[in-house]
Write a protein that holds these residues in place. Structure first.
Motif, mmCIF file in Angstrom:
data_model
loop_
_atom_site.group_PDB
_atom_site.id
_atom_site.type_symbol
_atom_site.label_atom_id
_atom_site.label_comp_id
_atom_site.label_asym_id
_atom_site.label_seq_id
_atom_site.Cartn_x
_atom_site.Cartn_y
_atom_site.Cartn_z
ATOM 1 N N UNK A 247 -5.329 -16.705 5.430
ATOM 2 C CA UNK A 247 -6.143 -16.157 6.516
ATOM 3 C C UNK A 247 -6.028 -14.635 6.614
ATOM 4 N N UNK A 248 -5.002 -14.062 6.021
ATOM 5 C CA UNK A 248 -4.892 -12.605 5.982
ATOM 6 C C UNK A 248 -6.063 -12.000 5.228
ATOM 7 N N UNK A 249 -6.531 -12.715 4.210
ATOM 8 C CA UNK A 249 -7.654 -12.246 3.399
ATOM 9 C C UNK A 249 -8.963 -12.550 4.133
ATOM 10 N N UNK A 250 -9.518 -11.549 4.781
ATOM 11 C CA UNK A 250 -10.713 -11.748 5.605
ATOM 12 C C UNK A 250 -11.979 -11.953 4.767
ATOM 13 N N UNK A 251 -11.872 -11.824 3.461
ATOM 14 C CA UNK A 251 -13.014 -12.108 2.612
ATOM 15 C C UNK A 251 -13.164 -13.594 2.309
ATOM 16 N N UNK A 252 -12.180 -14.373 2.734
ATOM 17 C CA UNK A 252 -12.261 -15.827 2.567
ATOM 18 C C UNK A 252 -12.691 -16.451 3.885
#
Length: 288
Positions: A247-252
């Protein structure tokens, strides 16, 4: 799944730009100054530990916040997510070493698995050294630092690092080892390793129990005796931890994360996450 712009992974070679090596040691104050641009959630592909002799602020490991205090030590294994928020008065030592640092040195390639603080488990990765052990632990790290600076033989440095690890084990695990059933300890460690390898595809405790040639009830009893959690809780906690990391990766988007964790139904993943974390994935992301 598109991994572009995922959580940054810091390579051990980039930590020590002047000397590409399998071990790096630095005084903590100097390390923080050199790497002040690394204050963002990231992973390592090597073992990392810090011994504080003084300081304040906090460090965050896998979304758990820890206040800095003198002679606190924390260990991290490859893949854990961390960052820090220090106030600038930290002193101590930081050590990074590669996952294969002892591979050609020790006959048992699984030797490091005997140390609970090198297994990435939240309940073991951070503690404060008892006063009785502080000076000797610090002296060993100073020896490593001097040996590294003087370019002494790598095997000598390895023996010093192994001495430090064994010394920490003596200071933290004596009671645990004395009160532990060796067979149950082996089963518990094997279960944790299986969960780490299979948590995406295997979510039922009974399947792990079959692989360990024991009953689900026996597996639950062993898990509860060690950390007070059932086998199912351990599996669920590992899945939720990985979800938080993703969830840290906001591109996912949430659907992609659910797919990565092998949930067939996006809404079920959301319910699963909220039941364990107390927030929906979207709510958790907003508070990061």
């Amino acid at each position: 799944m598109n991994r572009k712009n995922a959580i940054p992974v810091i390579d051990s070679c980039s930590i020590d730009l002047n000397n590409k090596t399998t071990i790096h040691i630095d005084e903590l104050q100097e390390y923080i100054i050199k790497h002040q641009d690394m204050v963002f959630p990231h992973k390592h592909n090597f073992f990392h530990f810090v011994l504080f002799t003084k300081g304040s602020g906090e460090h965050i490991i896998d979304f758990n916040h820890y206040k800095v205090e003198p002679y606190q030590i924390y260990f991290m294994v490859p893949g854990q997510v961390h960052t820090w928020n220090f106030t600038g008065d930290e002193e101590g030592y930081v050590v990074n070493f590669s996952i294969d640092y002892f591979q050609s040195f020790l006959l048992r390639t699984d030797y490091l698995e005997r140390f609970s603080f090198l297994q990435g488990k939240i309940e073991h990765l951070i503690f404060v050294l008892n006063e009785h052990y502080q000076n000797q632990a610090l002296a060993i790290l100073k020896q490593i630092s001097v040996a590294k600076a003087e370019g002494l033989a790598e095997d000598y440095i390895r023996t010093l690092l192994l001495q430090f690890i064994l010394y920490i084990a003596i200071s933290t695990e004596k009671d645990q080892q004395e009160n532990s059933n060796p067979y149950n300890h082996k089963i518990f460690n094997s279960f944790q390793q299986l969960v780490e390898q299979q948590f995406r595809s295997t979510k039922l405790p009974s399947i792990y129990a079959d692989q360990l040639f024991i009953t689900p009830n026996h597996l639950n009893a062993i898990c509860k005796s060690y950390i007070g959690q059932s086998a199912g809780e351990i599996i669920r906690n590992r899945i939720v931890l990985e979800a938080k990391r993703l969830l840290i990766n906001r591109n996912l988007n949430i659907a992609e994360i659910a797919d990565e964790l092998q949930f067939n139904d996006n809404s079920y993943f959301t319910k699963f996450f909220k039941k364990s974390a107390g927030l929906t994935p979207e709510e958790f992301r907003k508070q990061l």
